[in-house]
Design an enzyme around this catalytic site. Structure first.
Site, PDB file in Angstrom:
ATOM      1  N   LYS A  26     -19.644   4.667 -11.399  1.00 42.28           N
ATOM      2  CA  LYS A  26     -19.557   5.687 -10.353  1.00 42.28           C
ATOM      3  C   LYS A  26     -20.297   5.246  -9.091  1.00 42.28           C
ATOM      4  CE  LYS A  26     -18.964  10.649 -10.477  1.00 42.28           C
ATOM      5  NZ  LYS A  26     -17.530  10.601 -10.170  1.00 42.28           N
TER       6      LYS A  26
ATOM      7  N   ARG B  41     -24.332   7.254 -18.392  1.00 46.03           N
ATOM      8  CA  ARG B  41     -23.379   6.616 -17.492  1.00 46.03           C
ATOM      9  C   ARG B  41     -24.097   6.029 -16.275  1.00 46.03           C
ATOM     10  NH1 ARG B  41     -18.318  10.079 -15.551  1.00 46.03           N
ATOM     11  NH2 ARG B  41     -19.930  11.090 -14.295  1.00 46.03           N
TER      12      ARG B  41
HETATM   13  C1  COI Z   1     -17.146  14.983 -10.101  1.00 47.55           C
HETATM   14  O1  COI Z   1     -16.118  15.421 -10.619  1.00 47.55           O
HETATM   15  O2  COI Z   1     -18.248  15.453 -10.378  1.00 47.55           O
HETATM   16  C2  COI Z   1     -17.116  13.860  -9.190  1.00 47.55           C
HETATM   17  O3  COI Z   1     -18.078  13.173  -9.133  1.00 47.55           O
HETATM   18  C3  COI Z   1     -15.946  13.629  -8.314  1.00 47.55           C
HETATM   19  C4  COI Z   1     -16.317  13.800  -6.864  1.00 47.55           C
HETATM   20  C5  COI Z   1     -15.344  13.064  -6.003  1.00 47.55           C
HETATM   21  C6  COI Z   1     -16.397  15.242  -6.491  1.00 47.55           C
END
Ligand code: COI
Length: 356
Positions: A203, A101
């Site tokens: 992301k 990803r």
């Molecule tokens: C995750 O779930 O690992 C994320 O990257 C979300 C983050 C906003 C804590």
């Protein structure tokens, strides 16, 4: 909790091996930052490939005020977890999926990225170097946060001349203050998280800054978080600020299809496979906000939130409740199935677990 980095020796119950554990309050972990011993750092120039990284003592990093990430948001992050099993083994969940990803996101953000092999190796090295920060079984996990950023200086808008891949870790417990109790969501009708053609499907750090305003407003009103709608029709579910969303109706489990505006969650994808293997029918499709009215259960998935049951959703002033104040049967079943796998309690038939 104390975070002074001292160490206590704890005899493992299953062997004579002495395990070192950091001296912190393991019973009250939330999802907050705690510094640990080491971080991993690897750099490369634009147009080149990452070659070799190294562990460094955890600490602040130096960046030019003109760094690409600071000025133009050229950055991505990842998130995965390590669990400590009763027999002392350390378990990672599908780390190569995060590596893949990151590569897709890097392509969208004009950044070079580590290979999947480099990514997984860097995760392994970082986790082992910080082993004493991995919570004892049942107390939580070690959250692993890889970052990829344009660290070189730019002034005009352009990809940065230098890139830094970094991994730090922090021990965590439950994400929401509700713990494992159902969360209360509000559907956001004015602000959107992503638009077609934008970066909602990767992301990138900016996606998360963009939701802070709606999230803060929702929290001020007592909600746990915000559920976003698509920006074109303002009608189809997208995701929650930090996680994907699922609906349960009878034997059918539905989640919004991935089409560029939704983060392709690794927990999302895993839950679809787990649900299929347990005899549910699964659907990735457009899910209308109206379907919230007659769903049996709603739950969220993510690395940080794991599987979080939703107790209520408020939309245009109307509140729909689920699970009669408890955790819905299907949400509970999927939560148990997933976490048993991640913690090494059930057999890893899918070959998702990496043992360190
Ligand atoms: C995750 O779930 O690992 C994320 O990257 C979300 C983050 C906003 C804590």
């Amino acid at each position: 909790s104390n975070n002074n980095g001292t160490t206590s020796r704890v005899a493992s119950p299953t062997s004579n091996v002495t395990t070192e554990l950091a001296d912190i309050d393991w019973d009250n972990l939330g999802f907050g930052f705690m510094s640990t011993d080491y971080m991993y750092v690897m750099k490369c120039s634009q147009g080149e490939n990452f070659t070799k990284g190294e562990l460094q003592r955890f600490g602040n990093i130096e960046l030019s005020p003109s760094a690409g990430i600071l000025n133009y948001g050229q950055g991505l992050f990842e998130g995965l977890k390590a669990y400590r099993k009763h027999d002392g083994k350390i378990l990672l969940f599908r780390p190569e999926e995060n590596g893949l990803r990151l590569r897709m996101g890097a392509e969208r953000m004009c950044m070079p990225s580590p290979t999947v092999e480099q990514f997984v190796e860097a995760v392994n090295v970082t986790v082992l170097a910080n082993k004493r920060w991995i919570p004892p079984p049942g107390k939580g996990s070690l959250y692993i946060r890889p970052l990829l950023m344009g660290s070189g200086a730019v002034l005009g808008l352009a990809p940065a001349p230098e890139y830094t891949f970094l991994i730090y870790v922090s021990p965590v417990g439950n994400y929401f203050k509700e713990g494992l109790a159902p969360i209360n969501l509000i559907v956001e009708t004015d602000m959107h998280r992503a638009t077609p053609g934008g970066t909602g499907g990767v992301k990138t750090i900016g996606n998360y800054a963009a939701v802070l305003k709606a999230q803060s407003a929702a929290k001020a009103k007592g909600y746990s978080d915000v559920l976003y709608l698509d920006s074109v029709h303002k009608r189809y579910l997208e995701e929650v600020s930090s996680c994907n969303v699922f609906l349960v109706k009878g034997n059918v489990i539905s989640t919004p299809a991935i089409k560029g505006t939704i983060l392709p969650g690794i927990t999302r994808k895993s839950i679809l496979d787990v649900a299929l293997s347990q005899g549910f029918q699964v659907e990735e499709r457009s899910v209308s906000v109206d379907e919230l009215l007659d769903a049996d259960e709603v739950f969220c998935t993510g690395t940080a939130v794991v599987v979080s049951p939703v107790g209520s959703i408020t939309y245009q002033g109307k509140r729909v409740t689920y699970g009669a104040d408890g955790v819905g049967r299907v949400s509970q079943q999927l939560y148990s199935a997933l976490t048993s796998l991640q913690m090494g309690i059930s057999e890893d038939k899918m070959d998702w677990i990496v043992e360190l």
